[in-house]
Design a protein around this motif. Structure first.
Motif, PDB file in Angstrom:
ATOM      1  N   GLU A 240      26.256 -13.206  64.727  1.00 12.98           N
ATOM      2  CA  GLU A 240      25.752 -12.328  65.788  1.00 12.98           C
ATOM      3  C   GLU A 240      26.847 -11.387  66.279  1.00 12.98           C
ATOM      4  O   GLU A 240      28.008 -11.802  66.449  1.00 12.98           O
ATOM      5  CB  GLU A 240      25.224 -13.181  66.950  1.00 12.98           C
ATOM      6  N   HIS A 241      26.507 -10.122  66.480  1.00 14.50           N
ATOM      7  CA  HIS A 241      27.367  -9.070  67.012  1.00 14.50           C
ATOM      8  C   HIS A 241      28.396  -8.542  66.007  1.00 14.50           C
ATOM      9  O   HIS A 241      29.190  -7.666  66.356  1.00 14.50           O
ATOM     10  CB  HIS A 241      28.116  -9.529  68.278  1.00 14.50           C
ATOM     11  N   VAL A 242      28.429  -9.073  64.782  1.00 10.37           N
ATOM     12  CA  VAL A 242      29.393  -8.591  63.792  1.00 10.37           C
ATOM     13  C   VAL A 242      28.843  -7.343  63.114  1.00 10.37           C
ATOM     14  O   VAL A 242      27.716  -7.330  62.616  1.00 10.37           O
ATOM     15  CB  VAL A 242      29.716  -9.669  62.737  1.00 10.37           C
ATOM     16  N   VAL A 243      29.653  -6.281  63.101  1.00  6.20           N
ATOM     17  CA  VAL A 243      29.270  -5.022  62.460  1.00  6.20           C
ATOM     18  C   VAL A 243      29.764  -4.993  61.016  1.00  6.20           C
ATOM     19  O   VAL A 243      29.040  -4.587  60.111  1.00  6.20           O
ATOM     20  CB  VAL A 243      29.849  -3.817  63.242  1.00  6.20           C
ATOM     21  N   GLU A 244      31.003  -5.445  60.802  1.00  7.68           N
ATOM     22  CA  GLU A 244      31.576  -5.363  59.458  1.00  7.68           C
ATOM     23  C   GLU A 244      32.731  -6.354  59.317  1.00  7.68           C
ATOM     24  O   GLU A 244      33.443  -6.646  60.285  1.00  7.68           O
ATOM     25  CB  GLU A 244      32.091  -3.944  59.192  1.00  7.68           C
ATOM     26  N   VAL A 245      32.895  -6.870  58.104  1.00 10.55           N
ATOM     27  CA  VAL A 245      34.035  -7.719  57.758  1.00 10.55           C
ATOM     28  C   VAL A 245      34.706  -7.104  56.530  1.00 10.55           C
ATOM     29  O   VAL A 245      34.046  -6.846  55.525  1.00 10.55           O
ATOM     30  CB  VAL A 245      33.595  -9.177  57.419  1.00 10.55           C
ATOM     31  N   HIS A 246      35.992  -6.826  56.636  1.00 10.91           N
ATOM     32  CA  HIS A 246      36.722  -6.305  55.477  1.00 10.91           C
ATOM     33  C   HIS A 246      38.148  -6.860  55.471  1.00 10.91           C
ATOM     34  O   HIS A 246      38.513  -7.633  56.351  1.00 10.91           O
ATOM     35  CB  HIS A 246      36.714  -4.766  55.439  1.00 10.91           C
ATOM     36  N   ASP A 247      38.919  -6.440  54.473  1.00 15.10           N
ATOM     37  CA  ASP A 247      40.278  -6.985  54.286  1.00 15.10           C
ATOM     38  C   ASP A 247      40.257  -8.511  54.309  1.00 15.10           C
ATOM     39  O   ASP A 247      41.132  -9.154  54.905  1.00 15.10           O
ATOM     40  CB  ASP A 247      41.228  -6.461  55.370  1.00 15.10           C
ATOM     41  N   LEU A 248      39.249  -9.095  53.669  1.00 16.07           N
ATOM     42  CA  LEU A 248      39.133 -10.554  53.633  1.00 16.07           C
ATOM     43  C   LEU A 248      39.946 -11.097  52.460  1.00 16.07           C
ATOM     44  O   LEU A 248      39.761 -10.673  51.319  1.00 16.07           O
ATOM     45  CB  LEU A 248      37.657 -10.956  53.496  1.00 16.07           C
ATOM     46  N   HIS A 249      40.855 -12.009  52.752  1.00 16.73           N
ATOM     47  CA  HIS A 249      41.671 -12.646  51.724  1.00 16.73           C
ATOM     48  C   HIS A 249      41.582 -14.164  51.898  1.00 16.73           C
ATOM     49  O   HIS A 249      41.719 -14.663  53.019  1.00 16.73           O
ATOM     50  CB  HIS A 249      43.142 -12.222  51.830  1.00 16.73           C
ATOM     51  N   VAL A 250      41.366 -14.878  50.819  1.00 14.39           N
ATOM     52  CA  VAL A 250      41.381 -16.348  50.864  1.00 14.39           C
ATOM     53  C   VAL A 250      42.193 -16.827  49.679  1.00 14.39           C
ATOM     54  O   VAL A 250      42.019 -16.356  48.556  1.00 14.39           O
ATOM     55  CB  VAL A 250      39.942 -16.934  50.868  1.00 14.39           C
ATOM     56  N   PRO A 316      41.851  -0.389  53.334  1.00 12.66           N
ATOM     57  CA  PRO A 316      41.334  -1.756  53.285  1.00 12.66           C
ATOM     58  C   PRO A 316      41.243  -2.275  51.852  1.00 12.66           C
ATOM     59  O   PRO A 316      40.937  -1.522  50.933  1.00 12.66           O
ATOM     60  CB  PRO A 316      39.942  -1.640  53.913  1.00 12.66           C
ATOM     61  N   HIS A 317      41.538  -3.542  51.684  1.00  9.01           N
ATOM     62  CA  HIS A 317      41.480  -4.177  50.368  1.00  9.01           C
ATOM     63  C   HIS A 317      40.160  -4.915  50.193  1.00  9.01           C
ATOM     64  O   HIS A 317      39.726  -5.618  51.089  1.00  9.01           O
ATOM     65  CB  HIS A 317      42.646  -5.160  50.193  1.00  9.01           C
ATOM     66  N   GLY A 318      39.552  -4.758  49.032  1.00 10.43           N
ATOM     67  CA  GLY A 318      38.339  -5.492  48.735  1.00 10.43           C
ATOM     68  C   GLY A 318      37.117  -4.854  49.360  1.00 10.43           C
ATOM     69  O   GLY A 318      37.193  -3.853  50.078  1.00 10.43           O
ATOM     70  N   PRO A 319      35.945  -5.443  49.107  1.00 14.77           N
ATOM     71  CA  PRO A 319      34.691  -4.857  49.611  1.00 14.77           C
ATOM     72  C   PRO A 319      34.539  -5.052  51.111  1.00 14.77           C
ATOM     73  O   PRO A 319      35.118  -5.953  51.710  1.00 14.77           O
ATOM     74  CB  PRO A 319      33.616  -5.640  48.860  1.00 14.77           C
ATOM     75  N   ALA A 320      33.745  -4.173  51.716  1.00 17.08           N
ATOM     76  CA  ALA A 320      33.395  -4.302  53.131  1.00 17.08           C
ATOM     77  C   ALA A 320      32.009  -4.913  53.224  1.00 17.08           C
ATOM     78  O   ALA A 320      31.080  -4.485  52.529  1.00 17.08           O
ATOM     79  CB  ALA A 320      33.432  -2.935  53.820  1.00 17.08           C
ATOM     80  N   HIS A 321      31.868  -5.936  54.047  1.00 20.45           N
ATOM     81  CA  HIS A 321      30.587  -6.637  54.211  1.00 20.45           C
ATOM     82  C   HIS A 321      29.978  -6.187  55.538  1.00 20.45           C
ATOM     83  O   HIS A 321      30.548  -6.435  56.609  1.00 20.45           O
ATOM     84  CB  HIS A 321      30.803  -8.151  54.188  1.00 20.45           C
ATOM     85  N   ARG A 322      28.828  -5.532  55.467  1.00 24.12           N
ATOM     86  CA  ARG A 322      28.172  -4.983  56.650  1.00 24.12           C
ATOM     87  C   ARG A 322      27.271  -6.034  57.294  1.00 24.12           C
ATOM     88  O   ARG A 322      26.544  -6.758  56.616  1.00 24.12           O
ATOM     89  CB  ARG A 322      27.338  -3.755  56.291  1.00 24.12           C
ATOM     90  N   GLY A 323      27.347  -6.117  58.614  1.00 23.09           N
ATOM     91  CA  GLY A 323      26.553  -7.107  59.337  1.00 23.09           C
ATOM     92  C   GLY A 323      25.238  -6.542  59.841  1.00 23.09           C
ATOM     93  O   GLY A 323      24.980  -5.328  59.774  1.00 23.09           O
ATOM     94  N   SER A 324      24.423  -7.407  60.401  1.00 25.63           N
ATOM     95  CA  SER A 324      23.102  -6.998  60.914  1.00 25.63           C
ATOM     96  C   SER A 324      23.244  -6.141  62.161  1.00 25.63           C
ATOM     97  O   SER A 324      22.310  -5.429  62.545  1.00 25.63           O
ATOM     98  CB  SER A 324      22.267  -8.254  61.228  1.00 25.63           C
ATOM     99  N   SER A 325      24.425  -6.192  62.820  1.00 26.87           N
ATOM    100  CA  SER A 325      24.636  -5.399  64.024  1.00 26.87           C
ATOM    101  C   SER A 325      25.116  -3.985  63.715  1.00 26.87           C
ATOM    102  O   SER A 325      25.355  -3.196  64.627  1.00 26.87           O
ATOM    103  CB  SER A 325      25.654  -6.091  64.944  1.00 26.87           C
ATOM    104  N   ALA A 326      25.307  -3.694  62.406  1.00 27.81           N
ATOM    105  CA  ALA A 326      25.771  -2.354  62.017  1.00 27.81           C
ATOM    106  C   ALA A 326      24.688  -1.336  62.321  1.00 27.81           C
ATOM    107  O   ALA A 326      23.491  -1.616  62.198  1.00 27.81           O
ATOM    108  CB  ALA A 326      26.128  -2.328  60.544  1.00 27.81           C
ATOM    109  N   VAL A 327      25.124  -0.160  62.734  1.00 22.97           N
ATOM    110  CA  VAL A 327      24.161   0.911  63.057  1.00 22.97           C
ATOM    111  C   VAL A 327      24.234   1.995  62.017  1.00 22.97           C
ATOM    112  O   VAL A 327      25.214   2.155  61.342  1.00 22.97           O
ATOM    113  CB  VAL A 327      24.442   1.495  64.453  1.00 22.97           C
TER     114      VAL A 327
END
Length: 327
Positions: A240-250, A316-327
């Motif tokens: 909830e409330h997340v617009v985008e996640v990027h630069d994710l490294h694991v 930014p590295h890697g793909p950007a993951h768009r959330g449901s809160s993105a406009v």
């Protein structure tokens, strides 16, 4: 507003009981090491006297068992050292270096025994089958004793479990050697000894490749086996409330120690810290990741003009993951 989150949980206790457990583990490993090294020396002497490649290859396999136990003992001491200086993770990756060395050694030994085994199948030397049978049976007994000692140690430790699996694997090699010795002793068919050596070499090749492959993944900062970074990013973006996640490294610091970092953009005006806590809970409960570093920021209130870089992540590295809160 920017929220920076860091969450780390150390599952190892430091009380008196833990110290007693470590001391007991060291005694069990030390006892198994003494058994293996002592019998390995005897096996080399008998193998040379009986001209048995199967016995000598078994001794080579036992050498890797001994190395695995020594490395487990060393890793126990190294892992207990706190991070200092430039080694901000401590020396936890020493286990991975030792696994790489152990794996390469297994591959080199298996190549030699495959070469010698094929040569002896073509031109078999005279082999004293009775010596091979007696030594093989003794080897099974020694390995059973060493396996029993290691089974009493804390096998939740990857070091101990690795050494345990090494010795358990060696039981198959001694069984093959004993069968081959019996065939040579009863029938005189000397090629059986070389074939048993090839079986041992195949076991060493499999174990060596597994160690080199797995340690190589850690050195290359690959995601832990079974973890899909794209899936993790999508699950985090669905919060909830997340617009985008990027630069994710694991990645893995060492075996069983996963770490993750990411940049999370949230809806303007939302509490960044609450989103960070929700993300940490997701990563811990779903993926078992206890060491996380998350940067949480408010998303821009208006889309950036074409060609204008994000002030936080210019590249930014890697793909950007768009959330449901993105406009």
């Amino acid at each position: 507003m920017t929220g920076h989150g860091h969450n780390e949980h150390n599952g190892h206790g430091h009380g008196h009981g833990h110290a007693v457990t470590i001391d007991a583990d060291r005694r069990y490993l030390g006892g198994a090491l003494a058994l293996i090294v002592g019998f390995m020396a005897i096996e080399v002497v008998v193998g040379l006297a009986a001209q048995s490649l199967a016995l000598i290859s078994d001794a080579g396999h036992m050498l890797t068992d001994a190395v695995a136990i020594i490395l487990a003992l060393v890793a126990m001491r190294i892992a207990a050292r706190p991070p200092r200086g430039g080694f901000t993770y401590g020396l936890k990756r020493a286990e991975i270096i030792s696994a790489q060395v152990n794996g390469i050694t297994l591959l080199l030994l298996s190549a030699y025994f495959i070469y010698e085994g094929v040569r002896r199948v073509i031109e078999p030397p005279h082999v004293e089958g009775l010596y091979v049978v007696v030594t093989g049976l003794a080897g099974i007994v020694v390995n059973l004793a060493a396996t029993w000692l290691l089974s009493r140690a804390n096998r939740s430790s990857l070091n101990v479990e690795g050494a345990y699996q090494h010795i358990l694997n060696d039981l198959f090699a001694f069984t093959a050697t004993t069968v081959a010795g019996t065939v040579v002793w009863l029938t005189g068919w000397a090629q059986a000894d070389a074939l048993a050596a090839l079986v041992v070499a195949a076991l060493m090749l499999k174990a060596g490749w597994g160690l080199v492959r797995d340690s190589g993944r850690v050195f290359m900062e690959a995601a832990p086996v079974g973890m899909n970074p794209a899936e993790i990013g999508q699950r985090a973006a669905a919060l909830e409330h997340v617009v985008e996640v990027h630069d994710l490294h694991v990645w893995e610091v060492t075996s069983g120690y996963a770490a993750l970092s990411a940049h999370i953009l949230v809806t303007p005006g939302v509490d960044c810290h609450a989103v960070r806590l929700a993300a940490e809970r997701l990563l811990h409960d779903t993926y078992g990741i206890e060491h996380t570093t998350l940067q949480v920021d408010h998303a821009p209130e208006r889309p950036l003009p074409p060609g204008e870089a994000d002030v936080h992540c210019a590249d930014p590295h890697g793909p950007a993951h768009r959330g449901s809160s993105a406009v």
